[in-house]
Write an enzyme that holds these catalytic residues in place. Structure first.
Site, PDB file in Angstrom:
ATOM      1  N   HIS A  37       0.839  -1.213   0.000  1.00 14.18           N
ATOM      2  CA  HIS A  37       0.000   0.000   0.000  1.00 14.18           C
ATOM      3  C   HIS A  37       0.872   1.261   0.000  1.00 14.18           C
ATOM      4  CE1 HIS A  37      -2.796  -2.940   2.052  1.00 14.18           C
ATOM      5  NE2 HIS A  37      -3.593  -2.445   1.131  1.00 14.18           N
ATOM      6  N   GLN A 153      -8.341  -7.795 -11.020  1.00  7.32           N
ATOM      7  CA  GLN A 153      -9.028  -6.552 -10.627  1.00  7.32           C
ATOM      8  C   GLN A 153      -8.609  -5.384 -11.519  1.00  7.32           C
ATOM      9  OE1 GLN A 153      -9.814  -5.206  -6.433  1.00  7.32           O
ATOM     10  NE2 GLN A 153      -7.953  -4.039  -6.736  1.00  7.32           N
TER      11      GLN A 153
HETATM   12  O1  PAF Z   1      -7.878  -3.976  -3.844  1.00  6.05           O
HETATM   13  C1  PAF Z   1      -8.604  -3.590  -2.903  1.00  6.05           C
HETATM   14  O2  PAF Z   1      -8.154  -3.351  -1.775  1.00  6.05           O
HETATM   15  C2  PAF Z   1     -10.106  -3.415  -3.139  1.00  6.05           C
HETATM   16  O3  PAF Z   1     -10.593  -4.393  -3.996  1.00  6.05           O
HETATM   17  C3  PAF Z   1     -10.474  -2.010  -3.627  1.00  6.05           C
HETATM   18  C4  PAF Z   1      -9.852  -1.692  -4.981  1.00  6.05           C
HETATM   19  C5  PAF Z   1     -10.023  -0.974  -2.605  1.00  6.05           C
HETATM   20  C6  PAF Z   1     -11.998  -1.884  -3.788  1.00  6.05           C
HETATM   21  O4  PAF Z   1     -12.650  -2.094  -2.587  1.00  6.05           O
END
Ligand code: PAF
Length: 284
Positions: A37, A153
């Protein structure tokens, strides 16, 4: 750093930034931050004048029996990490301010969502696309940053942005790994000592596949067999969810390896469901 809890407040602040000619980068997260992150935040910081991080454990992307209630949370520590990484605005909404009780609008990319993780999490990407589109709309972001670990994603979100003409640039950052190769994930917390000691073998198996491709292997089925045999020896506690070769953009399942081939997997180890992927072509 400002911390705001409602979509309206965030939109008003972001509108005022745009009115001053300032650009905005968004890092959508579910919190419990690790170095992956932090890398997304640092990348976002370089892309725009203002950096917005959203921290929202989105209920609509969890299926029945999944870990929504136990998903790890530590908002104070997360806020401190945001401060350290130059975040201008941390958006921490409550579920009821993101989803009305009669919420009825969903965004889906069904073809791309039915493979890989979508096989065992059928409504997951519908929840992801819907919340991410809402976050784009709320933050008026010019840029958004996602991680390569969640390959499916980011591929689905890129398609959504293209298909719906959403005026935002998506950026994908490489997976951040522990020194033994395990991809960082908030869910690594669930691993017992023994499971943790086997977990790095997931990525070793993917690297083995890449070496086989570099030595000339073209068959996805043979590649899969070799990786599964390696995992059977090295990850006795693991239970396979999927191991599939797909085209890295369209996510179409491939029988024959080509330059666009991506090998993606999910392996369950105890309570944790770990995902990872590797690009199989020599150049990547
Ligand atoms: O990757 C994540 O943490 C989640 O899927 C996201 C993109 C924040 C959507 O809730």
């Amino acid at each position: 750093m400002q911390i705001l809890n409602t979509p309206h407040e965030v939109t008003e602040l972001c509108k005022s930034w745009h009115a001053q000619g300032q650009s905005i980068a968004l890092v959508p997260t579910m919190g419990y931050y690790h170095a992956g992150h932090e890398d997304l935040m640092d990348a976002g910081r370089t892309m725009a004048d203002k950096l917005v991080v959203s921290l929202f454990v989105n209920p609509t992307q969890f299926g029945p029996g999944e870990d929504l209630a136990s998903y790890p949370r530590d908002e104070e520590r997360d806020a401190e990490i945001c401060r350290q990484h130059g975040v201008d605005l941390l958006f921490m909404p409550k579920p009821e301010s993101m989803f009305f009780a009669d919420h009825a609008t969903w965004v889906e990319v069904p073809e791309m969502a039915k493979v890989l993780c979508g096989q065992s999490r059928p409504l997951h990407f519908r929840g992801v696309c819907t919340v991410v589109l809402k976050l784009f709309a709320i933050s008026l972001a010019d840029h958004a940053v996602f991680g390569q670990k969640d390959w499916q994603q980011q591929a689905i979100l890129k398609r959504m942005v293209r298909d719906l003409n959403i005026p935002i640039h998506l950026h994908t950052r490489p997976t951040v790994r522990e020194s033994d190769g395990l991809a960082l994930s908030s869910r690594n917390l669930y691993l017992t000592k023994e499971e943790r000691s086997q977990a790095p073998k997931i990525y070793e198996g993917l690297q083995l596949a890449r070496k086989l491709v570099q030595s000339g292997e073209k068959s996805a089925a043979r590649l899969r067999d070799q990786v599964l045999a390696f995992w059977a020896r090295e990850i006795p506690l693991g239970r396979l969810d999927y191991l599939t070769v797909v085209d890295k953009e369209s996510l179409t399942v491939l029988e024959t390896i080509d330059d666009n081939a991506l090998l993606a997997c999910a392996v369950r180890l105890g309570r944790a469901r770990l995902i990872d992927n590797i690009q199989l072509s020599a150049e990547s």
